[in-house]
Design a protein around this motif. Structure first.
Motif, mmCIF file in Angstrom:
data_model
loop_
_atom_site.group_PDB
_atom_site.id
_atom_site.type_symbol
_atom_site.label_atom_id
_atom_site.label_comp_id
_atom_site.label_asym_id
_atom_site.label_seq_id
_atom_site.Cartn_x
_atom_site.Cartn_y
_atom_site.Cartn_z
ATOM 1 N N GLN A 74 11.484 -3.202 1.477
ATOM 2 C CA GLN A 74 10.036 -3.137 1.643
ATOM 3 C C GLN A 74 9.471 -4.448 2.199
ATOM 4 O OE1 GLN A 74 7.780 -0.537 1.191
ATOM 5 N NE2 GLN A 74 9.647 0.664 1.108
ATOM 6 N N ALA A 113 8.260 1.370 -3.240
ATOM 7 C CA ALA A 113 7.364 1.592 -2.098
ATOM 8 C C ALA A 113 5.926 1.807 -2.571
ATOM 9 C CB ALA A 113 7.844 2.787 -1.271
ATOM 10 N N THR A 137 2.766 -0.924 -1.639
ATOM 11 C CA THR A 137 1.863 -0.439 -0.590
ATOM 12 C C THR A 137 0.678 -1.377 -0.397
ATOM 13 O OG1 THR A 137 0.674 0.975 -2.145
ATOM 14 C CG2 THR A 137 2.406 2.017 -0.829
#
Length: 189
Positions: free
Chosen positions: A65, A177, A181
Motif C-alpha cells: 500500500q 487497504a 485509504t
C-alpha cells in the motif's frame, strides 16, 4: 497461546460489512514531504506483534500500500517516517429480547356486550445473549525527525474465520487497504 489468539485478529478482519475504520492525524504536518519509510524496530521478546506468518502478511500488505502511494522502503536511519502496527481483541456482548404474541382468542371487554376477538394472552419473551470478539488492527505513522505520531488508522470488525492461507492473505490485504485509504490525508480545501 496469546500470540495465536491475537494472530486471529488480523486474519479475520475485513470479513463483514460492519467494518469500522477510523483515522486521525496532525493537520499541521505536511505529508507531501514524506518520501521514504521504515519499520519500527521492536524489542526481542515483545508480544507487540503477531506470530511470524501473520506479521509477514501485515508487513507485506502495508509495504504494498505505501509503495503504491509512492513511498520507498529504506533503512530506519534514512527514513522520513516510521511505520508500526498493533492489534487488540475486545469481547463484546449483544443482548436481544424478543416478545412474541401468537394467535387470537375471544375475551370479554367490559365496555362492549358480547365476546370480542383480539390478541391472545399467549405471549412469550425470550432473551438471547451473544458474546463475540471484535478485533482491531491499528497502523501508526511516526515522523522520524520529531519522533511524534503524525497519523493513525484503525479498523475494527467482528472476527470471522478464514481457514486457508490465501483467505488470510486476502483478509489482511483488504483490512490494510481500508485503513490506508486516508494516508496521506487529503488536504483540506
Amino acid at each position: 497461546m496469546r500470540n495465536i489468539f491475537v494472530g486471529l485478529v488480523v486474519m479475520l478482519l475485513a470479513a463483514c460489512s460492519s467494518v469500522n475504520t477510523n483515522w486521525d492525524y496532525n493537520p499541521d504536518v505536511n505529508f507531501t514531504q514524506f518520501k521514504t519509510y521504515a519499520w519500527v524496530q521492536t524489542q526481542s521478546g515483545s508480544e507487540y506483534h503477531l506470530d511470524g506468518l501473520m506479521d509477514e502478511r501485515v508487513r507485506n500488505a502495508v509495504n504494498d500500500q505505501l509503495q503504491a502511494k509512492g513511498l520507498k522502503l529504506v533503512a530506519a536511519d534514512k527514513a522520513d517516517i516510521l511505520v508500526n502496527y498493533l492489534t487488540k481483541v475486545d469481547k463484546e456482548v449483544n443482548v436481544d429480547t424478543f416478545t412474541t404474541n401468537y394467535g387470537y382468542s375471544p375475551f370479554y371487554d367490559p365496555n362492549f356486550i358480547g365476546p370480542y376477538w383480539g390478541p391472545s394472552a399467549n405471549v412469550s419473551t425470550q432473551t438471547v445473549v451473544r458474546e463475540y470478539n471484535v478485533g482491531t488492527l491499528i497502523i501508526d505513522i511516526v515522523d522520524r525527525k520529531t519522533d511524534k505520531l503524525v497519523w493513525r488508522g484503525s479498523l475494527a470488525d467482528t472476527l470471522q474465520k478464514q481457514y486457508t492461507p490465501q483467505e488470510r492473505i486476502t483478509a489482511v490485504n483488504k483490512a490494510v487497504a481500508n485503513i490506508l485509504t486516508n494516508f496521506p490525508p487529503k488536504a483540506d480545501k
